[in-house]
Design an enzyme around this catalytic site. Structure first.
Site, mmCIF file in Angstrom:
data_model
loop_
_atom_site.group_PDB
_atom_site.id
_atom_site.type_symbol
_atom_site.label_atom_id
_atom_site.label_comp_id
_atom_site.label_asym_id
_atom_site.label_seq_id
_atom_site.Cartn_x
_atom_site.Cartn_y
_atom_site.Cartn_z
ATOM 1 N N CYS A 90 16.380 31.688 11.078
ATOM 2 C CA CYS A 90 15.571 31.086 12.130
ATOM 3 C C CYS A 90 14.166 30.818 11.594
ATOM 4 O O CYS A 90 13.595 31.638 10.880
ATOM 5 C CB CYS A 90 15.480 32.035 13.336
ATOM 6 S SG CYS A 90 17.052 32.250 14.195
ATOM 7 N N CYS A 91 13.623 29.669 11.935
ATOM 8 C CA CYS A 91 12.259 29.273 11.557
ATOM 9 C C CYS A 91 12.093 29.110 10.053
ATOM 10 O O CYS A 91 10.961 29.072 9.556
ATOM 11 C CB CYS A 91 11.218 30.277 12.053
ATOM 12 S SG CYS A 91 11.427 30.777 13.759
ATOM 13 N N CYS A 129 10.883 -0.775 39.648
ATOM 14 C CA CYS A 129 10.760 0.619 39.222
ATOM 15 C C CYS A 129 10.421 1.560 40.368
ATOM 16 O O CYS A 129 11.129 2.520 40.624
ATOM 17 C CB CYS A 129 9.713 0.740 38.113
ATOM 18 S SG CYS A 129 9.518 2.433 37.520
ATOM 19 N N TYR A 181 -2.031 -7.009 -3.126
ATOM 20 C CA TYR A 181 -1.197 -6.580 -2.008
ATOM 21 C C TYR A 181 -0.696 -7.845 -1.303
ATOM 22 O O TYR A 181 -1.180 -8.949 -1.573
ATOM 23 C CB TYR A 181 -1.967 -5.675 -1.058
ATOM 24 C CG TYR A 181 -2.494 -4.439 -1.757
ATOM 25 C CD1 TYR A 181 -1.690 -3.330 -1.961
ATOM 26 C CD2 TYR A 181 -3.797 -4.410 -2.258
ATOM 27 C CE1 TYR A 181 -2.155 -2.218 -2.637
ATOM 28 C CE2 TYR A 181 -4.277 -3.299 -2.934
ATOM 29 C CZ TYR A 181 -3.449 -2.204 -3.123
ATOM 30 O OH TYR A 181 -3.911 -1.101 -3.801
ATOM 31 N N CYS A 223 13.451 3.276 38.826
ATOM 32 C CA CYS A 223 13.105 4.530 38.151
ATOM 33 C C CYS A 223 12.798 5.662 39.116
ATOM 34 O O CYS A 223 13.400 6.742 39.043
ATOM 35 C CB CYS A 223 11.886 4.326 37.239
ATOM 36 S SG CYS A 223 11.836 2.777 36.352
ATOM 37 N N CYS A 256 -0.785 4.617 -0.784
ATOM 38 C CA CYS A 256 -1.591 5.839 -0.787
ATOM 39 C C CYS A 256 -2.979 5.535 -0.232
ATOM 40 O O CYS A 256 -3.308 4.389 0.094
ATOM 41 C CB CYS A 256 -1.718 6.398 -2.210
ATOM 42 S SG CYS A 256 -2.539 5.250 -3.334
ATOM 43 N N MET A 267 0.843 -1.194 0.000
ATOM 44 C CA MET A 267 0.000 0.000 0.000
ATOM 45 C C MET A 267 0.880 1.246 0.000
ATOM 46 O O MET A 267 1.830 1.330 0.777
ATOM 47 C CB MET A 267 -0.922 0.024 1.226
ATOM 48 C CG MET A 267 -1.963 -1.075 1.270
ATOM 49 S SD MET A 267 -3.187 -0.816 2.598
ATOM 50 C CE MET A 267 -2.165 -0.988 4.071
ATOM 51 N N CYS A 314 -4.936 2.898 -2.136
ATOM 52 C CA CYS A 314 -4.595 1.520 -1.779
ATOM 53 C C CYS A 314 -5.383 1.088 -0.544
ATOM 54 O O CYS A 314 -5.839 -0.066 -0.451
ATOM 55 C CB CYS A 314 -3.098 1.397 -1.510
ATOM 56 S SG CYS A 314 -2.048 1.703 -2.949
#
Length: 546
Positions: A543-544, A122, A63, A127, A13, A11, A16
């Site tokens: 920048c950006c 944990c 497919y 953690c 798109c 697939m 599909c």
């Protein structure tokens, strides 16, 4: 009705997706969702329609159908009448509690067996305690070493006993809220004691024999101690005992090169201890891309931590109030002396006391429980999840596996574990975060790869923070341009990696990252800049201007 997920290749798109959905509709499937980005389709089938029929329909639509898994079933299997419990779980950490809650949702009678403290690694010794102390260390370090002119900050001596007391209060509170309280909330039973298998369907706990229709082993892992001459004759620290020290050592030697060694070594450095990291491997984080290793090494050395790599351990011994580590480095003998010695050379699965041979459960070379893609052991009535299988050592992976184990053992589903997009974070400063394939791993899997390496000094957020040691590295398939892996060394890398995890999991491309808006002056913008770096020099962009 059963709900399935099936892998579908070919697939490309939205059209599909529609073709696959139409093919499935013709065989009676309902609630169909096909995704070319994820390369999969989910749908429900009537009980009388076999999954092979769906695979054939997809293949006839030109497919390629792949593995299928059952996501939901409205027909819970009959587990039989034998057994004191439907589901007996050995261990009480993230995998165990996740599995218990899920099994209760399936209507099962559940009990958890715990020989020690409820909550597992944990919340108790991993953690939660380490990360709250790491944050304390970061604040102390910044107070003494802030990068801004005109700011005059300082820090007095650290009261480690008070920090540890506060840490213990947090651990107790979270253990009660996130574990102990849930036992009554969900109505499963807690059995105290050491569990040992008597046979394939029976365990013994404190002299009491218990049977169950299904079992889950979720006993976790504990520190692994290397075979270094003299080590058994001295007092050394592990990740558990280090976090309960009441007095800050002046010097600390750390044997190990993984995330535990790096985190705890930097923690005590930031609290004021002189730290030396020692390791056999030629570089830190040897399983990561070289650019990640280099950035981490540069950062910790700049901060004043000594790093010694490529060593051979000759012996360890105690001399007065000090521990000495005798090394060979490039053929030369070297001795590292420190008040305290931390052993952080990995973890080993907690399986020794279980008598797994009686249960016909096969273990691997490191003592880990061997499981299939459905988390089933060599005994079809026994499952295993979490660190005891020696997969990715993360509590969120353990919890994910616990749910799958319960769904398969009790719910009758056929869910496969998918660990292709597991994010990992090391909470050093700068932090290290990674997801997906490294460049080497991608090539080993047969991909032709493109890579992008963006130094952190090209990320505006790092510039304004005045902390520019780090890197972004992206690994992509050169043909489809799908992102295969993302690896970051930067402040807040752990916050950034979730976006990269979604990109890897759902098959986003380099172009998708380029076309997405990234907020300026965030570290997450580094992902977009790294995507641009595949074929642009970001130093020549305004920048950006992505």
């Amino acid at each position: 009705m059963k709900k399935y997920r099936i892998k579908v290749q070919g697939m490309t798109c939205n059209g599909c997706e529609e073709h696959v959905a139409t093919a499935l509709e013709h065989i009676g499937a309902a609630n169909i969702e096909a995704s070319f980005r994820r390369e999969e389709a989910t749908f429900e089938l009537p009980d009388e329609v076999e999954i092979d029929t769906a695979k054939k329909a997809i293949n006839e639509a030109k497919y390629q159908s792949g593995d299928a898994e059952v996501l939901e079933s409205h027909n819970v299997p009959n587990l039989g009448d034998e057994g004191d419990y439907d589901f007996l779980i050995i261990g009480s950490g993230g995998a165990a509690f996740s599995a218990a809650i899920q099994a209760v949702e399936h209507g099962a009678k559940v009990a958890i067996i715990e020989r020690g403290t409820v909550g597992g690694t944990c919340v108790n010794i991993g953690c939660v305690p380490s990360k709250t102390l790491l944050r304390a260390g970061e604040i102390n370090h910044l107070a003494k070493n802030n990068p801004f002119l005109g700011l005059h900050t300082s820090a007095s001596a650290v009261d480690l006993a008070q920090l540890v007391e506060q840490k213990n209060e947090l651990v107790a509170e979270m253990r009660e809220q996130k574990y102990e309280h849930l036992i009554g909330e969900y109505g499963f039973e807690l059995i105290r004691g050491e569990a040992k298998f008597v046979d394939e369907k029976t365990i013994e706990v404190s002299g009491r024999k218990l049977t169950a229709k299904r079992f889950l082993i979720a006993t976790g892992a504990s520190p692994s101690i290397p075979d270094i001459p003299g080590l058994t004759d001295i007092d050394y620290l592990t990740s558990t005992s280090l976090l309960d020290l009441k007095q800050l050592p002046k010097t600390l030697a750390v044997i190990g090169s993984g995330y535990i060694a790096m985190e705890l070594g930097q923690l005590f450095h930031n609290l004021g201890t002189e730290v030396t990291l020692i390791q056999r491997s030629p570089r830190v984080f040897k399983e990561y891309d070289p650019e990640i290793s280099e950035a981490v090494t540069k950062a910790v050395i700049e901060q004043g931590i000594q790093v010694i790599t490529g060593v051979t351990y000759e012996r360890v011994e105690a001399t007065g109030n000090f521990k000495q580590v005798h090394l060979s480095v490039n053929g030369e003998t070297k001795v590292i002396e420190a008040e305290q010695l931390l052993i952080a050379t990995g973890r080993k699965p907690n399986t020794e006391a279980l008598n797994l041979r009686a249960a016909n459960v096969i273990i691997g070379s490191k003592g880990e429980i061997v499981v299939d893609d459905f988390l089933k052991t060599s005994n079809p009535g026994i499952y295993a999840a979490g660190d005891v299988t020696m997969g990715p050592q993360f509590v969120y992976v353990a919890a994910y596996e616990g749910r799958i184990a319960a769904d398969n053992a009790i719910g009758g589903l056929e869910r496969k574990v998918n660990l292709e997009a597991v994010p990992g974070v090391t909470f050093t400063s700068p932090s290290v975060a990674t997801v997906g394939l490294t460049e080497e791993q991608a090539k080993a899997k047969g991909y032709e790869v493109k890579t992008s390496v963006l130094p952190l000094d090209a990320v505006p957020r790092a510039l304004v923070n005045r902390e520019t040691t780090g890197v972004f590295k992206l690994v992509a398939d050169s043909k489809s341009l799908k992102l295969l892996g993302a690896h970051i060394v930067a402040e807040n890398a752990g916050e950034v990696i979730y976006a990269a995890t979604l990109a890897v999991k759902f098959g986003l491309t380099i172009e998708d990252l380029r076309d997405s808006l990234a907020p300026y002056l965030t570290m997450a913008e580094g992902l977009k800049l790294a995507a641009l770096t595949f074929d642009k020099d970001v130093s020549k962009l305004s920048c950006c201007a992505g």
